[in-house]
Design an enzyme around this catalytic site. Structure first.
Site, PDB file in Angstrom:
ATOM      1  N   CYS A 224      36.348 -33.456  63.644  1.00 29.80           N
ATOM      2  CA  CYS A 224      36.034 -32.495  65.164  1.00 29.80           C
ATOM      3  C   CYS A 224      35.311 -31.434  65.396  1.00 29.80           C
ATOM      4  O   CYS A 224      34.796 -30.575  64.780  1.00 29.80           O
ATOM      5  CB  CYS A 224      37.045 -31.568  65.398  1.00 29.80           C
ATOM      6  SG  CYS A 224      37.622 -31.184  67.357  1.00 29.80           S
ATOM      7  N   PHE A 225      33.785 -31.660  66.506  1.00 29.48           N
ATOM      8  CA  PHE A 225      32.715 -31.427  65.885  1.00 29.48           C
ATOM      9  C   PHE A 225      33.234 -29.409  66.414  1.00 29.48           C
ATOM     10  O   PHE A 225      31.948 -29.079  66.658  1.00 29.48           O
ATOM     11  CB  PHE A 225      31.438 -31.976  66.887  1.00 29.48           C
ATOM     12  CG  PHE A 225      32.049 -32.543  68.591  1.00 29.48           C
ATOM     13  CD1 PHE A 225      32.756 -31.956  68.846  1.00 29.48           C
ATOM     14  CD2 PHE A 225      31.201 -33.588  68.519  1.00 29.48           C
ATOM     15  CE1 PHE A 225      33.575 -32.485  70.681  1.00 29.48           C
ATOM     16  CE2 PHE A 225      31.324 -34.128  69.650  1.00 29.48           C
ATOM     17  CZ  PHE A 225      32.412 -33.984  71.108  1.00 29.48           C
TER      18      PHE A 225
END
Length: 224
Positions: free
Chosen positions: A26-27
């Site tokens: 997840c960024f």
């Protein structure tokens, strides 16, 4: 405008900077880990490594576009080294997981690094090989490829964890294992030009731990 660093996160970027694209799951959390590093000029989240142009978040999450959730990292070369970025990249997640990180599963969450130069590739490969040894021989799954296209994510994803009302979520699984000091694994001909600028005392104090980006302040670390 970057919410924390107050810099433009869309190029062109100033002279004296360099950049790379990393993916650790997840960024949201990955971007915060990077923007907090002293010497980082700006960061942005987006999509990389896929086969379609200008994908949306929903399309990427379908797994059909081939993109990763990625972070563009731009840093000032007189303050930070690609070697430092590489160390944070490897230590801020579990790079041995395949197509996922923690509870997040899917190709969009794969571990990846998209380099800009052959020198970056060589440094990244050397760091990966060293970290595999530090991890007791576990194989690192990082997709290591040249950068082709980076598509900026929707505005609401940019610096998400510093956004008012954001959901405090991070799936990264730092292993709590330090990469060896760069002088032990850098290729001989790159030891001077890619020497680390952050010392071991920095990593003793600021090495990533599980959910650290949810506990840490949003401000950039001041060092020393």
């Amino acid at each position: 405008m970057h919410r924390i660093l107050k810099t433009n996160y869309r190029g062109p970027f100033p002279e004296g900077t360099d950049q790379v694209i990393v993916a650790t799951g997840c960024f949201w959390g990955s971007e915060k880990a990077m923007w907090r590093m002293p010497g980082v000029y700006t960061t942005a989240v987006g999509y990389a490594g896929g086969v379609t142009d200008k994908p949306t978040y929903e399309a990427v999450c379908s797994g059909k576009t081939g993109h990763t959730e990625a972070v563009l990292v731009v840093w000032e070369k007189d303050k930070l080294s690609f070697t430092d970025i590489m160390r944070m990249y490897l230590q801020c997640h579990d790079p041995t997981q395949v197509n996922g990180q923690g509870n997040d599963r899917g190709t969009q969450y794969r571990t990846a690094l998209y380099y800009n130069t052959e020198e970056q590739r060589r440094v990244a490969q050397a760091a990966i090989e060293s970290y595999e040894k530090s991890l007791g021989g576990r194989r690192i799954a990082t997709e290591l490829k040249p950068e082709k296209n980076f598509f900026y994510a929707e505005d609401y994803h940019q610096q998400y964890l510093a956004s008012p009302g954001s959901r405090p979520y991070c799936s990264a699984r730092p292993q709590g294992v330090q990469l060896e000091p760069a002088e032990k694994w850098l290729p001989k001909d790159l030891k001077e030009s890619f020497a680390a600028k952050l010392d071991e005392k920095f990593w003793e104090k600021h090495a990533p731990t599980p959910h650290c980006v949810l506990r840490d302040p949003h401000d950039q670390i001041k060092w020393p």
